[in-house]
Design an enzyme around this catalytic site. Structure first.
Site, PDB file in Angstrom:
ATOM      1  CE  LYS A  80       3.365   3.687  13.095  1.00 11.19           C
ATOM      2  NZ  LYS A  80       3.336   2.872  11.896  1.00 11.19           N
ATOM      3  CE1 TYR A 126      -1.649   4.283   9.060  1.00 12.44           C
ATOM      4  CE2 TYR A 126      -0.445   3.084   7.367  1.00 12.44           C
ATOM      5  CZ  TYR A 126      -1.557   3.229   8.180  1.00 12.44           C
ATOM      6  OH  TYR A 126      -2.572   2.298   8.112  1.00 12.44           O
ATOM      7  CG  HIS A 186      -2.110  -0.884   1.044  1.00 12.83           C
ATOM      8  ND1 HIS A 186      -3.389  -0.469   1.274  1.00 12.83           N
ATOM      9  CD2 HIS A 186      -2.196  -2.153   0.614  1.00 12.83           C
ATOM     10  CE1 HIS A 186      -4.224  -1.460   0.988  1.00 12.83           C
ATOM     11  NE2 HIS A 186      -3.523  -2.493   0.599  1.00 12.83           N
ATOM     12  N   PRO A 197      -5.432   1.470  18.125  1.00  7.52           N
ATOM     13  CG  PRO A 197      -7.269   0.178  17.484  1.00  7.52           C
ATOM     14  CD  PRO A 197      -6.697   0.913  18.644  1.00  7.52           C
ATOM     15  CE1 TYR A 221      -6.417   4.400  10.246  1.00  6.90           C
ATOM     16  CE2 TYR A 221      -5.575   4.453   7.999  1.00  6.90           C
ATOM     17  CZ  TYR A 221      -5.537   3.940   9.292  1.00  6.90           C
ATOM     18  OH  TYR A 221      -4.621   2.976   9.617  1.00  6.90           O
TER      19      TYR A 221
HETATM   20  P1  RFL Z   1      -0.081 -10.796  22.053  1.00  2.00           P
HETATM   21  O1  RFL Z   1      -0.472 -10.925  20.613  1.00  2.00           O
HETATM   22  O2  RFL Z   1      -1.106 -10.369  23.021  1.00  2.00           O
HETATM   23  O3  RFL Z   1       0.510 -12.217  22.490  1.00  2.00           O
HETATM   24  C1  RFL Z   1       0.797 -12.522  23.838  1.00  2.00           C
HETATM   25  C2  RFL Z   1       0.703 -14.015  24.016  1.00  2.00           C
HETATM   26  O4  RFL Z   1       1.036 -14.342  25.377  1.00  2.00           O
HETATM   27  C3  RFL Z   1       0.101 -15.294  25.869  1.00  2.00           C
HETATM   28  N1  RFL Z   1       0.055 -15.165  27.337  1.00  2.00           N
HETATM   29  C4  RFL Z   1       0.693 -16.006  28.170  1.00  2.00           C
HETATM   30  N2  RFL Z   1       1.441 -17.078  27.947  1.00  2.00           N
HETATM   31  C5  RFL Z   1       1.956 -17.727  29.028  1.00  2.00           C
HETATM   32  N3  RFL Z   1       1.715 -17.341  30.314  1.00  2.00           N
HETATM   33  C6  RFL Z   1       0.963 -16.253  30.578  1.00  2.00           C
HETATM   34  N4  RFL Z   1       0.711 -15.871  31.833  1.00  2.00           N
HETATM   35  C7  RFL Z   1       0.409 -15.529  29.479  1.00  2.00           C
HETATM   36  N5  RFL Z   1      -0.365 -14.440  29.381  1.00  2.00           N
HETATM   37  C8  RFL Z   1      -0.571 -14.225  28.079  1.00  2.00           C
HETATM   38  C9  RFL Z   1      -1.211 -14.934  25.190  1.00  2.00           C
HETATM   39  O5  RFL Z   1      -2.115 -16.038  25.141  1.00  2.00           O
HETATM   40  C10 RFL Z   1      -0.705 -14.527  23.789  1.00  2.00           C
HETATM   41  O6  RFL Z   1      -0.696 -15.614  22.886  1.00  2.00           O
HETATM   42  O7  RFL Z   1       1.168  -9.818  22.240  1.00  2.00           O
HETATM   43  P2  RFL Z   1       2.426  -9.548  21.247  1.00  2.00           P
HETATM   44  O8  RFL Z   1       3.016 -10.861  20.791  1.00  2.00           O
HETATM   45  O9  RFL Z   1       3.273  -8.563  21.942  1.00  2.00           O
HETATM   46  O10 RFL Z   1       1.803  -8.900  19.926  1.00  2.00           O
HETATM   47  C11 RFL Z   1       1.210  -7.628  19.977  1.00  2.00           C
HETATM   48  C12 RFL Z   1       0.116  -7.510  18.901  1.00  2.00           C
HETATM   49  O11 RFL Z   1      -0.768  -8.624  19.043  1.00  2.00           O
HETATM   50  C13 RFL Z   1      -0.675  -6.200  19.020  1.00  2.00           C
HETATM   51  O12 RFL Z   1       0.180  -5.127  19.322  1.00  2.00           O
HETATM   52  C14 RFL Z   1      -1.424  -5.856  17.705  1.00  2.00           C
HETATM   53  O13 RFL Z   1      -2.399  -6.811  17.420  1.00  2.00           O
HETATM   54  C15 RFL Z   1      -2.087  -4.475  17.789  1.00  2.00           C
HETATM   55  N6  RFL Z   1      -2.876  -4.139  16.604  1.00  2.00           N
HETATM   56  C16 RFL Z   1      -2.275  -3.672  15.456  1.00  2.00           C
HETATM   57  N7  RFL Z   1      -0.940  -3.563  15.381  1.00  2.00           N
HETATM   58  C17 RFL Z   1      -0.325  -3.159  14.216  1.00  2.00           C
HETATM   59  O14 RFL Z   1       0.915  -3.059  14.193  1.00  2.00           O
HETATM   60  N8  RFL Z   1      -1.060  -2.874  13.069  1.00  2.00           N
HETATM   61  C18 RFL Z   1      -2.413  -2.960  13.058  1.00  2.00           C
HETATM   62  O15 RFL Z   1      -3.014  -2.763  12.003  1.00  2.00           O
HETATM   63  C19 RFL Z   1      -3.082  -3.340  14.291  1.00  2.00           C
HETATM   64  N9  RFL Z   1      -4.421  -3.453  14.349  1.00  2.00           N
HETATM   65  C20 RFL Z   1      -4.272  -4.249  16.657  1.00  2.00           C
HETATM   66  C21 RFL Z   1      -5.020  -3.888  15.502  1.00  2.00           C
HETATM   67  C22 RFL Z   1      -4.930  -4.717  17.804  1.00  2.00           C
HETATM   68  C23 RFL Z   1      -6.295  -4.805  17.822  1.00  2.00           C
HETATM   69  N10 RFL Z   1      -6.902  -5.303  19.015  1.00  2.00           N
HETATM   70  C24 RFL Z   1      -7.897  -6.287  19.030  1.00  2.00           C
HETATM   71  C25 RFL Z   1      -6.305  -5.019  20.304  1.00  2.00           C
HETATM   72  C26 RFL Z   1      -6.387  -3.973  15.499  1.00  2.00           C
HETATM   73  C27 RFL Z   1      -7.042  -4.395  16.676  1.00  2.00           C
HETATM   74  C28 RFL Z   1      -8.543  -4.418  16.643  1.00  2.00           C
HETATM   75  C1  PHB Z   2      -6.628  -3.707  10.246  1.00  2.00           C
HETATM   76  O1  PHB Z   2      -6.636  -3.992   9.037  1.00  2.00           O
HETATM   77  O2  PHB Z   2      -7.022  -4.515  11.113  1.00  2.00           O
HETATM   78  C2  PHB Z   2      -6.189  -2.359  10.677  1.00  2.00           C
HETATM   79  C3  PHB Z   2      -5.638  -1.500   9.732  1.00  2.00           C
HETATM   80  C4  PHB Z   2      -5.224  -0.230  10.121  1.00  2.00           C
HETATM   81  C5  PHB Z   2      -5.379   0.157  11.440  1.00  2.00           C
HETATM   82  C6  PHB Z   2      -5.903  -0.708  12.387  1.00  2.00           C
HETATM   83  C7  PHB Z   2      -6.319  -1.978  11.999  1.00  2.00           C
HETATM   84  O3  PHB Z   2      -5.003   1.419  11.805  1.00  2.00           O
END
Ligand code: RFL
Ligand code: PHB
Length: 389
Positions: free
Chosen positions: A296, A384, A72, A292, A200
């Site tokens: 990041k 970004y 993108h 989100p 957005y």
């Molecule tokens: P995670 O993915 O939460 O993984 C942590 C893992 O640890 C396990 N755990 C344990 N294991 C053993 N003992 C314990 N006591 C434990 N407690 C927990 C959990 O089961 C899990 O498997 O953290 P990690 O690896 O640091 O990854 C971080 C990312 O998942 C998170 O930052 C992103 O998903 C955030 N995010 C986005 N980030 C981006 O860079 N670009 C995006 O477009 C983006 N979109 C988003 C997002 C997060 C969202 N939500 C739902 C919060 C969109 C959404 C809607």
């Molecule tokens: C996504 O595709 O899940 C997504 C994309 C951009 C964002 C957050 C989530 O800023």
């Protein structure tokens, strides 16, 4: 059992670190509280910075991503009926890619399996002991039996609700938090994306985001109330509301269909300092959360892994501790900038319950300035696509 680096959490941070270290001959054990299917069932990030992509390449797990990801070069911002594009490629000569976190995690699990990496699922009651000593160890239970892992270092990659951060005493740990008065309701649907770039959208009814995973898988979000639950929103109600919040040009051609996932995420900014305590290092969501809006979260997790991985290689291969000694400082310097960007994007594009008429005029002026000013667009684009590591 003994290992060099015990990794708590089998999400993207923990798996990426494990895979990178393995390729340098450094032994790790990953402890995951849930099952592989559970971890792969979480629909989260979609946008990856170049730094993340390069790290996946370095980990030797980028083949499928390089084939299937979508590049993108820009994004659309809309405000009421006005819309404009921020052209990342033109402004920064860099792009981002769309490749879902689910796919990243799947590729990492497949690679760990192919290399006989040790990942222990269903690890309950994980506890970190002696992190501030030279001989840390981790205990956990599986099937009612307690196990012990002795290690040199512990990487706390267990997300926001994990145990690692709580292990750092409150006399040492300082936390900074901001909660936003709304959440994001997200759906995934097997429909073609409404537009080739993300949109957005700031509307008088609240924020909306049109994103995607591939040519027949769309991801849409709308700002919602914190008291809402996904069951309150039928698919039809979601589509109606989304259409009201995006420019009519897109609303008219939006293809709707049944949702295959629907969830609500509250929005939060959060940082823990320091990110190292003795031989324990916090990475990713265990140490910081961003709303989100700037995409990041996963990308800041990747920059932590980059700093820790390089610090650990220096320690093991050259006997030099400067990388691990400066880990917290370097990681936090980049994180605070990503926190600022995500907070700013969130303020720019959402409706806040207490916004006055004056606040709304300021928001409109901020967006108009961005639309008309190349320097402002460059600032957005640089953040970004990702600040340098
Ligand atoms: P995670 O993915 O939460 O993984 C942590 C893992 O640890 C396990 N755990 C344990 N294991 C053993 N003992 C314990 N006591 C434990 N407690 C927990 C959990 O089961 C899990 O498997 O953290 P990690 O690896 O640091 O990854 C971080 C990312 O998942 C998170 O930052 C992103 O998903 C955030 N995010 C986005 N980030 C981006 O860079 N670009 C995006 O477009 C983006 N979109 C988003 C997002 C997060 C969202 N939500 C739902 C919060 C969109 C959404 C809607
Ligand atoms: C996504 O595709 O899940 C997504 C994309 C951009 C964002 C957050 C989530 O800023």
């Amino acid at each position: 059992m003994r290992t060099q680096v015990a990794i708590i959490g089998g999400g993207p941070s923990g798996l990426l670190l494990s895979q990178l270290l393995h390729r340098k001959g450094i032994d790790t054990v990953v402890l995951e509280r849930k099952t592989r299917d559970y971890v792969l069932g979480r629909i989260r990030a979609g946008i990856l910075e170049t730094g993340f992509v390069n790290l996946m390449r370095e980990a030797g797990v980028a083949d499928r991503m390089d084939k299937e990801c979508f590049v993108h070069d820009g994004t659309v911002i809309s405000h009421g009926d006005t819309q404009f594009t921020i052209d990342f490629k033109d402004l920064t000569d860099t792009s981002v890619v769309v490749y879902g976190q689910t796919e990243v995690t799947r590729d990492l699990y497949d690679a760990r399996e192919a290399m006989d990496g040790t990942v222990i699922f269903n690890a309950e009651n994980v506890q970190i002991h002696g992190a501030d000593s030279d001989t840390p160890h981790v205990t956990y239970t599986t099937d009612g039996v307690e196990h012990r892992i002795d290690c040199d270092f512990v990487a706390g990659c267990d997300g926001f609700h994990g145990v690692s951060r709580q292990t750092i005493p409150l006399t040492v740990r300082r936390e900074y938090e901001k909660l936003y008065p709304f959440g994001w309701l997200g759906i995934l649907s097997e429909t073609p994306p409404v537009h080739e770039e993300l949109i957005y959208s700031c509307s008088s009814r609240g924020f909306a985001l049109c994103s995607m995973r591939n040519e027949n898988l769309s991801r849409y979000y709308i700002q919602c109330s914190l008291s809402d639950s996904p069951e309150d929103w039928s698919d039809d109600a979601f589509w109606q509301e989304l259409k009201r919040r995006i420019p009519s040009e897109y609303a008219d051609k939006l293809v709707t269909g049944p949702s295959i996932e629907k969830s609500i995420a509250p929005l939060r900014s959060f940082v823990t300092e320091p990110m190292r305590w003795g031989r324990l290092f916090l990475c990713g969501d265990a140490a910081h959360i961003v709303p989100p809006t700037g995409a990041k979260g996963l990308n800041t997790a990747a920059s932590d892994i980059h700093y820790l991985y390089n610090g650990l290689i220096l320690h093991y291969l050259d006997g030099d501790d400067t990388g691990i000694d400066t880990y917290s400082e370097k990681a936090l310097a980049r994180i605070w900038k990503a926190e600022r960007f995500s907070w700013w994007m969130t303020n720019l594009l959402h409706r806040f319950p207490d916004q006055s008429e004056f606040d709304l005029k300021m928001q409109a002026a901020d967006i108009a300035f961005l639309r008309d000013n190349r320097a402002a667009q460059t600032v957005l684009a640089q953040n970004y696509v990702g600040l340098p590591y």
